[in-house]
Motif scaffolding. Structure first.
Motif, PDB file in Angstrom:
ATOM      1  N   LEU A 403       0.793  -1.215   0.000  1.00  0.00           N
ATOM      2  CA  LEU A 403       0.000   0.000   0.000  1.00  0.00           C
ATOM      3  C   LEU A 403       0.833   1.277   0.000  1.00  0.00           C
ATOM      4  CD1 LEU A 403      -2.805   1.438   0.809  1.00  0.00           C
ATOM      5  CD2 LEU A 403      -1.681   1.500   3.050  1.00  0.00           C
ATOM      6  N   SER A 404       1.805   1.368   0.941  1.00  0.00           N
ATOM      7  CA  SER A 404       2.512   2.657   1.075  1.00  0.00           C
ATOM      8  C   SER A 404       3.268   2.994  -0.208  1.00  0.00           C
ATOM      9  CB  SER A 404       3.467   2.657   2.283  1.00  0.00           C
ATOM     10  OG  SER A 404       3.674   1.408   2.801  1.00  0.00           O
ATOM     11  N   ASP A 405       3.845   1.972  -0.826  1.00  0.00           N
ATOM     12  CA  ASP A 405       4.549   2.195  -2.093  1.00  0.00           C
ATOM     13  C   ASP A 405       3.552   2.560  -3.192  1.00  0.00           C
ATOM     14  OD1 ASP A 405       6.813   2.058  -3.905  1.00  0.00           O
ATOM     15  OD2 ASP A 405       5.992   0.147  -4.593  1.00  0.00           O
ATOM     16  N   ILE A 406       2.435   1.841  -3.232  1.00  0.00           N
ATOM     17  CA  ILE A 406       1.458   2.046  -4.306  1.00  0.00           C
ATOM     18  C   ILE A 406       0.761   3.414  -4.191  1.00  0.00           C
ATOM     19  CG2 ILE A 406      -0.730   1.198  -5.279  1.00  0.00           C
ATOM     20  CD1 ILE A 406       0.225  -1.644  -4.427  1.00  0.00           C
ATOM     21  N   VAL A 407       0.323   3.787  -2.979  1.00  0.00           N
ATOM     22  CA  VAL A 407      -0.382   5.085  -2.889  1.00  0.00           C
ATOM     23  C   VAL A 407       0.588   6.246  -3.111  1.00  0.00           C
ATOM     24  CG1 VAL A 407      -2.289   4.297  -1.427  1.00  0.00           C
ATOM     25  CG2 VAL A 407      -0.248   5.218  -0.356  1.00  0.00           C
ATOM     26  N   ARG A 408       1.840   6.034  -2.755  1.00  0.00           N
ATOM     27  CA  ARG A 408       2.843   7.067  -3.048  1.00  0.00           C
ATOM     28  C   ARG A 408       2.985   7.219  -4.559  1.00  0.00           C
ATOM     29  NH1 ARG A 408       4.593  11.378  -0.563  1.00  0.00           N
ATOM     30  NH2 ARG A 408       6.565  12.086  -1.371  1.00  0.00           N
ATOM     31  N   ARG A 409       3.073   6.074  -5.251  1.00  0.00           N
ATOM     32  CA  ARG A 409       3.264   6.111  -6.702  1.00  0.00           C
ATOM     33  C   ARG A 409       2.018   6.620  -7.424  1.00  0.00           C
ATOM     34  NH1 ARG A 409       3.539   1.452  -8.922  1.00  0.00           N
ATOM     35  NH2 ARG A 409       3.678   0.058  -7.126  1.00  0.00           N
ATOM     36  N   VAL A 410       0.830   6.128  -7.030  1.00  0.00           N
ATOM     37  CA  VAL A 410      -0.387   6.426  -7.790  1.00  0.00           C
ATOM     38  C   VAL A 410      -1.061   7.712  -7.325  1.00  0.00           C
ATOM     39  CG1 VAL A 410      -2.660   5.571  -8.508  1.00  0.00           C
ATOM     40  CG2 VAL A 410      -0.743   3.971  -8.234  1.00  0.00           C
ATOM     41  N   LEU A 411      -1.169   7.893  -6.011  1.00  0.00           N
ATOM     42  CA  LEU A 411      -1.910   9.065  -5.497  1.00  0.00           C
ATOM     43  C   LEU A 411      -0.997  10.146  -4.930  1.00  0.00           C
ATOM     44  CD1 LEU A 411      -4.816   7.170  -3.624  1.00  0.00           C
ATOM     45  CD2 LEU A 411      -4.820   8.023  -5.983  1.00  0.00           C
TER      46      LEU A 411
END
Lengths: 468, 468
Positions: A403-411
């Motif tokens: 999550l932390s990597d993904i929301v940083r990248r996407v949002l």
């Protein structure tokens, strides 16, 4: 003077536990299609609970994998908006024979609830939901705007979470993310988690002959796929436990002396740590265990098999062998580059006459670090001190929160981990448990945390938000 | 002028195949208790057949394991007496999904019968029984005295065969043993098998922690039982395939130059041999494949497993791992000594922090060599030449016939292998088959062989018999 929301939560502890038991009875194993009904059951329980609590827009968000459950409450116009994250999927329960009570019939013993997923992540998510629901029940509103996002693929690397965020960007506009997943470091020490290692998985298969061969007719003159797998896997590490892949640790961010000194000063007894799990220390020479676990990468064989595993013996020279591997990635490592280096190593060490197949379809997750000055960090530290009576220490986890990597990248958002599971609770192993005392700590902290966040504004978060 | 017994056998070929299909339909897997009914079914079929044929004293001999089926015909007072040996048990059928037709529903395709156990050893045993039954039907007698002994534990190292022989020494008084197990070297070359490698099995288990651990929480700082198993198993061999255990080949009987030259001169194409099985040559440098297979020992990992093998991934650091090993022993090696050397090696290579358990309860079987001047050898060679029109070459098998070692030790008797299975028939693998043409060669040879043996007397065998 006691907080009315907290008082209501404390009075309803039995109800909270009963609802958690029901939720954890749903066998929501995301990795195995045999559990699709259990996945649906867990979502249905969540949606019913959120509807009843008074959340708006309760729905499933889906992008080709297991759907996430979404709900929102957005009636605090001047307050910041947070995605409150958790996951409803759990690890597979096997080996089943090692469970003392059935994994999906949660049982309380000695103040602990035993069952698959109770600690990772159904207990911690329940604390968040119960707190939010009680705010709505007692005060008719939440202190801040909340978008709940409970995904169903955390245990399989959050495969479609990025796609869900992309597809529903409008629904997920927020200032930061509060994760109810991530685990407290220890039961005996207040701590706040500021980062996680990344991960990446791959599978390998070897073939040494067209078919399994009789070990008498052929043994000694042909390759054995198990011997080859053993040799190949043992080439990944040096005998001291350090990784033997050339260049693998090259990009790992070095720890500065102050941070290393701070970690070494943490109250942590290595001997006790290893004794508790019946294991001995093993790893890169020169790295204390905490630095090893928080700041150094791994390559782990999670499963390895081939040949005959039944009763008795079978004199076969196996032609095939298999292994499942995952790596934990340290800050600084790129998952794709790590995968390339592993593949190059395996191909270089695979001899002629052995057919090597590598499945490297997982794109992996990078390590994550919450910026030291982030407004969520200050509020979380203060809330923990109010609730627990002691200032938390800053720690990391060796685990991975895609999550932390993904929301940083996407949002473009940062994530704080506000979980009340504890790292020793045998998630990913038989007899997973959740300390019921974590519910008491958890609701206290969440009530304080949400009230503190109400004092912040969206502007406090602006400097930390990135547009993609 | 055709032999009347042979003529009757040739006329009844369809009946022979039909009875073999019925016999091979019994799932008589000795290693797995789930197949106990199949074991009994195979014995019942054998006993009924032997009763009908006119054998005396049809019965089961038992000494704590799977019973052997026994029958006798002893009405040739001046002729020698032979134990005719075979086994009714078969290897496990798995992996089931690789079979083109069900393993216990034998099916004929292109002149081959496919099914578990058809080649090892139900087809060859059927040839012997059909021949003996036809002698009784056509001539009312056998040319020699016969004690049939069809055991049920060959595929598990003939665990109680020695005890059965001890317990029923009176019933098993004989001059030598004719084995219907052992396999012809090739379909295209007449050969007689004069020896076999021994074997010995052991199982090992490793433990590195009290329980499986979360690879994020602990990975990199503790030992992984799969890494340790890979390292331990890969220590057993050098990269070239030679055995790395100190002293392991020390007692192997050296081959004299004449015998080595004879083996090298045999019509054998190494490249074709390996191509046929989709494998490449691998073994001790300097040993031609045939010498490797017949005169050199092996250590083979037959099964290896640990951790998660299901769908998807599981980020676990496994605490346990397992392996099943067998060795093929060369002439000169003592099974107990070989076991000791393997155990010493494993213990020496197992690091601190890893708990190693070794099950070495199997006492093993030594290699066997039929003396060059044995009267059975001359008769067998002559019978094969009469039946097949070409003189057989003397070969060995890399497989193991525990029987020859056991009857030598317990009864003091030598064994000749008179089997009509062929080494390429995928016994111990999926899609085991038996060439139906072997029935034609087999009955011709057995008829000639039994008639030739009628010309011998018990005195011919006296010099080769040993009292214990």
């Amino acid at each position: 003077m006691s907080d009315p929301v907290l008082a209501r939560l404390q009075a309803d502890r039995e109800g909270i536990v009963a609802r958690l038991v029901e939720y954890a009875s749903a066998p929501s194993v995301s990795t195995d299609p045999a559990y699709l009904d259990g996945m649906k059951a867990a979502r249905d329980i969540l949606k019913a609970r959120l509807q009843t609590a008074g959340f708006d827009a309760v729905q499933e968000l889906e992008a080709g994998g297991h759907p996430a459950v979404y709900a929102e409450w957005l009636d605090a116009p001047d307050a910041p908006t947070f995605i409150v994250y958790g996951h409803y999927d759990v690890q597979p329960p096997d080996p089943l024979e090692l469970w003392k009570s059935p994994p999906f019939s949660p049982e309380i013993r000695d103040g602990r609830l035993f069952g698959r997923g109770v600690s990772d992540d159904k207990g911690p998510v329940s604390i968040a939901i119960e707190t939010l629901a009680t705010f709505l029940a007692v005060e008719g509103r939440l202190p801040v705007n909340v978008r709940l996002l409970i995904e169903g693929e955390e245990e399989v690397g959050s495969a479609t979470l990025g796609a869900i965020l992309e597809k529903h960007r409008g629904l997920l506009s927020a200032d930061a993310v509060i994760s109810a997943d991530g685990a407290r470091w220890r039961a005996d020490l207040a701590s706040i988690n500021t980062g996680s290692r990344g991960n990446m998985r791959l599978e390998i298969a070897l073939r040494t002959a067209a078919k399994d061969l009789h070990s008498g007719r052929f043994g000694g003159a042909v390759r054995n796929a198990l011997h080859e797998m053993a040799a190949l896997l043992s080439s990944l590490h040096h005998p001291d436990g350090s990784i033997a892949i050339e260049g693998y640790t090259h990009d790992v961010a070095p720890l500065d002396d102050a941070e290393r000194a701070r970690i070494v000063a943490l109250p942590f007894d290595e001997a006790d740590f290893f004794k508790a799990i019946g294991a001995s220390a093993h790893g890169e020479p020169g790295y204390p265990a905490l630095e090893q676990l928080w700041h150094r990468p791994t390559i782990e064989v999670n499963g390895m098999w081939g040949g005959y595993q039944g009763a008795g013996s079978k004199t076969v020279t196996p032609a095939e062998s298999f292994a499942k591997l995952t790596t934990r990635l340290a800050p600084g490592q790129d998952p794709a580059r790590a995968g390339e280096l592993i593949e190059e190593h395996l191909r270089r060490h695979c001899p002629d006459g052995v057919e090597l197949s590598i499945d490297r379809s997982d794109s992996g997750t990078a390590a994550y670090t919450l910026p030291a000055g982030h407004p969520l960090l200050a509020a979380a530290e203060q809330a923990l001190e109010i609730a627990l009576g002691t200032a938390p220490v800053r720690v990391r986890t060796g685990g991975t929160l895609p999550l932390s990597d993904i929301v940083r990248r996407v949002l473009g958002l940062d994530t704080i981990m506000m979980s009340f599971s504890t790292a020793d609770e045998d998630f990913h192993a038989p007899n997973e448990f959740f300390r019921l005392s974590a519910i008491d700590d958890g609701v206290k902290t969440w009530v304080a945390f949400l009230r503190l966040l109400a004092n912040q504004t969206p502007e406090n978060y602006a400097p930390f938000k990135q547009s993609r």
